[in-house]
Design a protein around this motif. Structure first.
Motif, mmCIF file in Angstrom:
data_model
loop_
_atom_site.group_PDB
_atom_site.id
_atom_site.type_symbol
_atom_site.label_atom_id
_atom_site.label_comp_id
_atom_site.label_asym_id
_atom_site.label_seq_id
_atom_site.Cartn_x
_atom_site.Cartn_y
_atom_site.Cartn_z
ATOM 1 N N THR A 127 -9.395 6.151 -7.384
ATOM 2 C CA THR A 127 -8.053 6.950 -6.753
ATOM 3 C C THR A 127 -7.766 8.388 -8.063
ATOM 4 O O THR A 127 -8.154 9.689 -7.570
ATOM 5 C CB THR A 127 -7.527 6.571 -6.146
ATOM 6 O OG1 THR A 127 -7.242 6.097 -5.451
ATOM 7 C CG2 THR A 127 -6.315 8.253 -5.618
ATOM 8 N N TYR B 73 -1.810 5.078 -9.513
ATOM 9 C CA TYR B 73 -3.182 4.891 -8.794
ATOM 10 C C TYR B 73 -4.458 4.017 -9.520
ATOM 11 O O TYR B 73 -4.140 3.873 -10.225
ATOM 12 C CB TYR B 73 -3.769 6.210 -8.066
ATOM 13 C CG TYR B 73 -3.033 7.161 -7.543
ATOM 14 C CD1 TYR B 73 -2.114 7.135 -5.937
ATOM 15 C CD2 TYR B 73 -1.438 8.898 -7.972
ATOM 16 C CE1 TYR B 73 -1.933 7.995 -5.824
ATOM 17 C CE2 TYR B 73 -1.254 9.079 -7.804
ATOM 18 C CZ TYR B 73 -0.257 9.203 -6.030
ATOM 19 O OH TYR B 73 -0.496 9.866 -5.023
ATOM 20 N N SER B 74 -5.416 3.674 -8.591
ATOM 21 C CA SER B 74 -6.228 3.200 -9.054
ATOM 22 C C SER B 74 -6.781 3.972 -9.919
ATOM 23 O O SER B 74 -7.133 5.113 -10.046
ATOM 24 C CB SER B 74 -7.245 2.092 -8.145
ATOM 25 O OG SER B 74 -7.548 3.157 -7.457
ATOM 26 N N TYR B 75 -7.808 3.323 -10.665
ATOM 27 C CA TYR B 75 -8.982 4.552 -11.886
ATOM 28 C C TYR B 75 -9.959 4.698 -11.075
ATOM 29 O O TYR B 75 -10.355 6.110 -11.393
ATOM 30 C CB TYR B 75 -9.614 3.823 -12.081
ATOM 31 C CG TYR B 75 -10.891 4.564 -14.122
ATOM 32 C CD1 TYR B 75 -10.108 4.496 -15.157
ATOM 33 C CD2 TYR B 75 -11.526 4.505 -13.166
ATOM 34 C CE1 TYR B 75 -11.423 5.350 -15.672
ATOM 35 C CE2 TYR B 75 -12.512 5.409 -13.752
ATOM 36 C CZ TYR B 75 -12.331 5.740 -15.390
ATOM 37 O OH TYR B 75 -13.565 6.639 -15.846
ATOM 38 N N ARG C 141 -7.832 7.193 -17.810
ATOM 39 C CA ARG C 141 -7.075 5.636 -17.444
ATOM 40 C C ARG C 141 -5.158 5.267 -17.167
ATOM 41 O O ARG C 141 -4.981 5.126 -16.678
ATOM 42 C CB ARG C 141 -7.494 4.163 -18.422
ATOM 43 C CG ARG C 141 -7.318 3.354 -18.168
ATOM 44 C CD ARG C 141 -8.328 2.010 -18.760
ATOM 45 N NE ARG C 141 -9.697 2.213 -18.994
ATOM 46 C CZ ARG C 141 -9.855 1.751 -17.699
ATOM 47 N NH1 ARG C 141 -9.642 1.828 -16.621
ATOM 48 N NH2 ARG C 141 -11.258 2.171 -17.645
ATOM 49 N N ALA D 255 -3.663 7.342 -13.899
ATOM 50 C CA ALA D 255 -3.806 6.205 -13.784
ATOM 51 C C ALA D 255 -2.504 5.326 -13.824
ATOM 52 O O ALA D 255 -1.749 5.376 -13.095
ATOM 53 C CB ALA D 255 -5.176 5.759 -13.273
ATOM 54 N N GLU D 256 -2.076 4.637 -14.685
ATOM 55 C CA GLU D 256 -0.907 4.303 -14.714
ATOM 56 C C GLU D 256 -0.314 4.939 -14.698
ATOM 57 O O GLU D 256 1.281 3.991 -14.326
ATOM 58 C CB GLU D 256 -1.321 3.618 -16.492
ATOM 59 C CG GLU D 256 -0.234 2.574 -16.248
ATOM 60 C CD GLU D 256 -0.514 1.687 -17.767
ATOM 61 O OE1 GLU D 256 0.459 1.652 -18.871
ATOM 62 O OE2 GLU D 256 -1.423 1.131 -18.672
ATOM 63 N N TYR E 214 0.562 -0.570 -0.272
ATOM 64 C CA TYR E 214 -0.267 0.232 0.017
ATOM 65 C C TYR E 214 0.982 1.409 -0.187
ATOM 66 O O TYR E 214 1.998 0.621 0.641
ATOM 67 C CB TYR E 214 -1.139 -0.351 1.407
ATOM 68 C CG TYR E 214 -1.644 -1.362 1.062
ATOM 69 C CD1 TYR E 214 -3.007 -0.796 0.906
ATOM 70 C CD2 TYR E 214 -1.383 -2.224 2.399
ATOM 71 C CE1 TYR E 214 -4.090 -2.108 0.728
ATOM 72 C CE2 TYR E 214 -1.950 -3.133 2.313
ATOM 73 C CZ TYR E 214 -2.937 -3.040 1.518
ATOM 74 O OH TYR E 214 -4.127 -3.896 2.048
#
Length: 83
Positions: free
Chosen positions: A52, A48-50, A40, A43-44, A13
């Motif tokens: 977030t 981070y996640s999509y 997307r 995020a990549e 995390y």
């Protein structure tokens, strides 16, 4: 990064973004999104996640495009069939 083991899987995390750093990251993502980058892709690249990334963009007051890349209020492109 923080490491934890859940259900036999090792998970890593990143520390939670808070305060001034969260606002700074959100503004940077907004600038890139407004230049045409996708959620997307951002995020990549940012790790981070999509979800977030989308939340950070919304927190920064970003006007989101629809799935066709249009901003709210823009007319759809006219498509002529058989022309």
């Amino acid at each position: 990064m923080t490491t934890a083991v859940r259900h036999g899987f090792k998970l890593e995390y990143r520390p939670r973004l808070q305060g001034a750093e969260r606002r700074r990251v959100a503004k940077r993502l907004r600038r890139q999104y407004e230049k045409g980058r996708s959620v997307r892709n951002l995020a990549e690249e940012a790790g981070y996640s999509y979800g977030t990334t989308h939340a950070l963009l919304q927190e920064a007051g970003t006007v989101m495009r629809d799935r066709q890349g249009r901003l709210p209020g823009e007319a759809p492109a006219i498509v002529r069939m058989g022309a």
